[in-house]
Write an enzyme that holds these catalytic residues in place. Structure first.
Site, PDB file in Angstrom:
ATOM      1  N   ASP A  16       0.840  -1.194   0.005  1.00 43.39           N
ATOM      2  CA  ASP A  16       0.443   0.018  -0.122  1.00 43.39           C
ATOM      3  C   ASP A  16       0.899   1.101   0.112  1.00 43.39           C
ATOM      4  O   ASP A  16       1.121   1.122   0.859  1.00 43.39           O
ATOM      5  CB  ASP A  16      -0.768   0.195   1.483  1.00 43.39           C
ATOM      6  CG  ASP A  16      -1.446   1.130   1.291  1.00 43.39           C
ATOM      7  OD1 ASP A  16      -2.322   0.583   0.514  1.00 43.39           O
ATOM      8  OD2 ASP A  16      -1.297   2.377   1.865  1.00 43.39           O
TER       9      ASP A  16
ATOM     10  N   TYR B   5       3.575   9.443  -0.165  1.00 41.25           N
ATOM     11  CA  TYR B   5       4.707   8.861   0.654  1.00 41.25           C
ATOM     12  C   TYR B   5       5.886   9.291   0.389  1.00 41.25           C
ATOM     13  O   TYR B   5       7.183   9.523   1.273  1.00 41.25           O
ATOM     14  CB  TYR B   5       4.535   7.371   1.072  1.00 41.25           C
ATOM     15  CG  TYR B   5       3.170   7.350   1.965  1.00 41.25           C
ATOM     16  CD1 TYR B   5       2.092   8.044   1.827  1.00 41.25           C
ATOM     17  CD2 TYR B   5       2.185   5.757   1.589  1.00 41.25           C
ATOM     18  CE1 TYR B   5       1.427   7.397   2.380  1.00 41.25           C
ATOM     19  CE2 TYR B   5       1.595   5.628   2.022  1.00 41.25           C
ATOM     20  CZ  TYR B   5       0.529   6.839   2.109  1.00 41.25           C
ATOM     21  OH  TYR B   5      -0.613   6.200   2.421  1.00 41.25           O
TER      22      TYR B   5
ATOM     23  N   LYS C  34      -2.018   5.948  -4.406  1.00 44.92           N
ATOM     24  CA  LYS C  34      -2.668   7.460  -4.034  1.00 44.92           C
ATOM     25  C   LYS C  34      -3.059   8.860  -4.712  1.00 44.92           C
ATOM     26  O   LYS C  34      -1.661   8.724  -4.565  1.00 44.92           O
ATOM     27  CB  LYS C  34      -3.543   6.910  -2.469  1.00 44.92           C
ATOM     28  CG  LYS C  34      -3.587   5.786  -1.726  1.00 44.92           C
ATOM     29  CD  LYS C  34      -3.424   5.918  -0.427  1.00 44.92           C
ATOM     30  CE  LYS C  34      -3.688   4.993   0.685  1.00 44.92           C
ATOM     31  NZ  LYS C  34      -2.130   4.149   0.535  1.00 44.92           N
TER      32      LYS C  34
ATOM     33  N   HIS D 125      -6.857   9.445  -3.096  1.00 44.91           N
ATOM     34  CA  HIS D 125      -5.556   9.446  -0.799  1.00 44.91           C
ATOM     35  C   HIS D 125      -6.737   9.939  -0.202  1.00 44.91           C
ATOM     36  O   HIS D 125      -7.609   9.745   0.706  1.00 44.91           O
ATOM     37  CB  HIS D 125      -5.261  10.486  -1.454  1.00 44.91           C
ATOM     38  CG  HIS D 125      -4.255   9.940   0.186  1.00 44.91           C
ATOM     39  ND1 HIS D 125      -2.057   9.444   0.011  1.00 44.91           N
ATOM     40  CD2 HIS D 125      -4.335   9.450   1.228  1.00 44.91           C
ATOM     41  CE1 HIS D 125      -2.091   9.544   1.139  1.00 44.91           C
ATOM     42  NE2 HIS D 125      -3.151   9.217   2.140  1.00 44.91           N
TER      43      HIS D 125
ATOM     44  N   ARG E  64       8.069  -8.840  13.619  1.00 48.20           N
ATOM     45  CA  ARG E  64       6.986  -8.301  13.094  1.00 48.20           C
ATOM     46  C   ARG E  64       6.588  -8.615  12.366  1.00 48.20           C
ATOM     47  O   ARG E  64       4.671  -8.744  11.850  1.00 48.20           O
ATOM     48  CB  ARG E  64       7.187  -7.035  14.152  1.00 48.20           C
ATOM     49  CG  ARG E  64       7.079  -6.441  15.065  1.00 48.20           C
ATOM     50  CD  ARG E  64       7.676  -4.899  15.390  1.00 48.20           C
ATOM     51  NE  ARG E  64       7.451  -5.334  17.096  1.00 48.20           N
ATOM     52  CZ  ARG E  64       7.628  -3.994  18.111  1.00 48.20           C
ATOM     53  NH1 ARG E  64       7.818  -2.753  16.982  1.00 48.20           N
ATOM     54  NH2 ARG E  64       7.819  -3.749  18.902  1.00 48.20           N
ATOM     55  N   LEU E  65       7.043  -8.178  11.096  1.00 51.56           N
ATOM     56  CA  LEU E  65       6.703  -8.145   9.973  1.00 51.56           C
ATOM     57  C   LEU E  65       5.930  -9.620   9.234  1.00 51.56           C
ATOM     58  O   LEU E  65       4.894  -9.961   8.666  1.00 51.56           O
ATOM     59  CB  LEU E  65       8.240  -8.464   9.224  1.00 51.56           C
ATOM     60  CG  LEU E  65       7.596  -7.833   7.524  1.00 51.56           C
ATOM     61  CD1 LEU E  65       7.181  -7.007   7.349  1.00 51.56           C
ATOM     62  CD2 LEU E  65       9.151  -8.540   6.956  1.00 51.56           C
ATOM     63  N   ALA E  66       6.714 -10.770  10.241  1.00 48.56           N
ATOM     64  CA  ALA E  66       6.161 -12.134  10.018  1.00 48.56           C
ATOM     65  C   ALA E  66       4.679 -12.570  10.506  1.00 48.56           C
ATOM     66  O   ALA E  66       3.440 -13.345  10.158  1.00 48.56           O
ATOM     67  CB  ALA E  66       6.823 -13.333  10.518  1.00 48.56           C
TER      68      ALA E  66
HETATM   69  P1  NAD Z   1       0.087   0.864  12.081  1.00 46.56           P
HETATM   70  O1  NAD Z   1      -1.272   1.024  12.343  1.00 46.56           O
HETATM   71  O2  NAD Z   1       0.744   0.274  10.934  1.00 46.56           O
HETATM   72  O3  NAD Z   1       1.735   1.117  12.939  1.00 46.56           O
HETATM   73  C1  NAD Z   1       2.481   1.238  12.411  1.00 46.56           C
HETATM   74  C2  NAD Z   1       3.237   1.088  13.971  1.00 46.56           C
HETATM   75  O4  NAD Z   1       3.716   0.319  14.743  1.00 46.56           O
HETATM   76  C3  NAD Z   1       5.613   1.705  13.730  1.00 46.56           C
HETATM   77  O5  NAD Z   1       5.611   2.480  14.481  1.00 46.56           O
HETATM   78  C4  NAD Z   1       5.079  -0.061  13.900  1.00 46.56           C
HETATM   79  O6  NAD Z   1       6.666  -0.392  14.051  1.00 46.56           O
HETATM   80  C5  NAD Z   1       4.354  -0.680  14.748  1.00 46.56           C
HETATM   81  N1  NAD Z   1       4.438  -1.622  14.260  1.00 46.56           N
HETATM   82  C6  NAD Z   1       3.544  -1.992  13.602  1.00 46.56           C
HETATM   83  N2  NAD Z   1       4.302  -4.309  14.242  1.00 46.56           N
HETATM   84  C7  NAD Z   1       3.660  -3.566  15.272  1.00 46.56           C
HETATM   85  C8  NAD Z   1       3.800  -5.164  15.977  1.00 46.56           C
HETATM   86  N3  NAD Z   1       3.699  -6.891  15.566  1.00 46.56           N
HETATM   87  N4  NAD Z   1       3.917  -4.966  17.462  1.00 46.56           N
HETATM   88  C9  NAD Z   1       4.518  -4.116  17.703  1.00 46.56           C
HETATM   89  N5  NAD Z   1       5.015  -2.753  17.502  1.00 46.56           N
HETATM   90  C10 NAD Z   1       4.068  -3.092  15.675  1.00 46.56           C
HETATM   91  O7  NAD Z   1       0.585   2.494  11.153  1.00 46.56           O
HETATM   92  P2  NAD Z   1       0.385   3.244   9.561  1.00 46.56           P
HETATM   93  O8  NAD Z   1       1.495   2.745   8.647  1.00 46.56           O
HETATM   94  O9  NAD Z   1      -0.133   4.510  10.181  1.00 46.56           O
HETATM   95  O10 NAD Z   1      -0.784   2.327   9.305  1.00 46.56           O
HETATM   96  C11 NAD Z   1      -0.368   1.396   8.223  1.00 46.56           C
HETATM   97  C12 NAD Z   1      -0.875   2.141   6.309  1.00 46.56           C
HETATM   98  O11 NAD Z   1      -1.930   2.218   5.580  1.00 46.56           O
HETATM   99  C13 NAD Z   1       0.379   2.686   6.078  1.00 46.56           C
HETATM  100  O12 NAD Z   1       2.019   2.899   6.384  1.00 46.56           O
HETATM  101  C14 NAD Z   1      -0.588   3.344   4.823  1.00 46.56           C
HETATM  102  O13 NAD Z   1       0.225   2.449   3.560  1.00 46.56           O
HETATM  103  C15 NAD Z   1      -1.512   3.679   5.110  1.00 46.56           C
HETATM  104  N6  NAD Z   1      -2.474   4.633   5.482  1.00 46.56           N
HETATM  105  C16 NAD Z   1      -2.942   5.185   4.365  1.00 46.56           C
HETATM  106  C17 NAD Z   1      -3.571   6.345   5.157  1.00 46.56           C
HETATM  107  C18 NAD Z   1      -4.554   7.299   3.876  1.00 46.56           C
HETATM  108  O14 NAD Z   1      -4.797   8.341   4.603  1.00 46.56           O
HETATM  109  N7  NAD Z   1      -5.105   6.539   3.643  1.00 46.56           N
HETATM  110  C19 NAD Z   1      -3.209   6.702   6.199  1.00 46.56           C
HETATM  111  C20 NAD Z   1      -2.067   6.820   7.172  1.00 46.56           C
HETATM  112  C21 NAD Z   1      -1.695   5.107   6.822  1.00 46.56           C
END
Ligand code: NAD
Length: 321
Positions: free
Chosen positions: A46, A51, A80, A113, A279-281
């Site tokens: 995404d 970005y 977006k 967006h 965490r990725l996995a």
């Molecule tokens: P997210 O909710 O994915 O949170 C990311 C944070 O959580 C980071 O600090 C990361 O280190 C931490 N994290 C990730 N996995 C974890 C785990 N398993 N345990 C503990 N901590 C963990 O936040 P986000 O980036 O706001 O949202 C995800 C995606 O959504 C964005 O990357 C983007 O692609 C999308 N997004 C879209 C919009 C929009 O306006 N459409 C806005 C915000 C985000």
């Protein structure tokens, strides 16, 4: 209840229910992070023009394809359209910039967006423009109805440059209206969605329209701490919330997995971001256990209507008032 690992879109294409979010992934690390995410099993990415990392995201994707980790058609790439490119005459120009940055021939999904049209800024002047509208820190807007932008996206589907089109940060009335004029129905609505901001009526309406939902910021305040958002700092972390923790312990999962499963179990896609391999996995394996009805009810009770991503904070833009 089990959930399939993809959502069938009304365009006929399948979208993975878990993806990798590219917001705030740095230019230095993006190519390797995307490559590693593909190696870990992620197929949905995404991204967004805003970005500022589409070149590097594309580098990671293309390296993985070249190394034989995946084929292009196995990936689902989202971008977006940023606010400065809403005028129909600028939509294709903006998409072409994204395609050339990503070094791809088509996008799987292109979203508007935000339902906000800023004044156009030429790509040579500043890209991505962010909040820049051609005049220092001052915001300037364009009189472009959303349906006009939508019609321009529909043409790009017909041209084969995008497979599915959708919207992000739209509320019920806007969606209700857009559907009235659209020839191609939106395939996806992407919204902020976590236990502190649930919007059950919006979700009910949109899913009934056969429009898929993608949740962003599934971990609530977590992502906004990096931005030093006061609202995020003032809101208790969901990872330590006693309800989330006790449900996680009961299932032998992490709080993050519970937060993601809470969405995927209701057929809502998630796109968490992490650069930590474990965490990725862990974030990817969130369809292989089920929360109970009681767990879901307990999480429903955490809704406090707190929104962390609100254009009111930019320039009092009233899309969520
Ligand atoms: P997210 O909710 O994915 O949170 C990311 C944070 O959580 C980071 O600090 C990361 O280190 C931490 N994290 C990730 N996995 C974890 C785990 N398993 N345990 C503990 N901590 C963990 O936040 P986000 O980036 O706001 O949202 C995800 C995606 O959504 C964005 O990357 C983007 O692609 C999308 N997004 C879209 C919009 C929009 O306006 N459409 C806005 C915000 C985000």
């Amino acid at each position: 209840m089990t959930t399939s690992s993809t959502i069938k879109l009304n365009s006929g294409y399948e979208m993975p229910i878990v993806g990798f979010g590219c917001w705030k992934v740095t230019n230095e690390t993006a190519a390797d992070q995307i490559y590693n995410a593909i190696k870990t099993g992620y197929r949905l990415f995404d991204g967004a023009q805003d970005y500022g990392n589409e070149k590097e995201v594309g580098e990671g994707i293309n390296r993985a394809i070249k190394d034989g980790l995946v084929k292009r058609e196995e990936l689902f790439i989202t971008s977006k359209l940023w606010n400065n490119f809403h005028d129909p005459k600028n939509v294709e120009l903006a998409l072409d910039k994204t395609l050339s940055d990503l070094n791809l021939e088509y996008l799987d999904l292109f979203l508007i967006h935000f339902p906000i049209a800023f004044k156009f800024v030429p790509i040579e002047e500043k890209y991505p423009p962010g909040f820049y509208c051609g005049d220092g820190n001052n915001f300037h807007y364009e009189n472009v109805p959303l349906l006009d932008t939508w019609k321009a996206l529909e043409k790009l589907v017909q041209k084969g440059k995008i497979r599915s089109i959708g919207i992000s940060n739209f509320t019920g009335a806007l969606i209700y209206d857009l559907i009235r004029g659209a020839t191609i129905k939106p395939s996806v609505l992407q919204i902020e969605h976590h236990p502190y901001l649930q919007q059950p009526k919006l979700i009910e309406y949109v899913q009934k329209q056969n429009i898929a939902i993608t949740a962003y910021s599934s971990f609530g305040p977590q992502s906004f701490l990096e931005l030093e958002s006061k609202r995020a700092l003032d809101t208790p972390t969901l990872f330590e919330h006693k309800t989330i923790k006790s449900i996680a312990e009961k299932h032998g999962k992490t709080p993050a997995q519970v937060l993601l499963r809470w969405a995927t179990q209701r057929n809502i896609a998630v796109i968490p971001k992490s650069n930590n391999p474990a965490r990725l996995a862990q974030n990817l394996s969130v369809v292989d256990f089920d929360l109970s009805k009681e767990d879901i009810q307990e999480i429903s009770a955490l809704d406090i209507g707190v929104r962390f991503n609100d254009p009111w904070d930019w320039d009092n833009i009233p899309i969520f008032v």
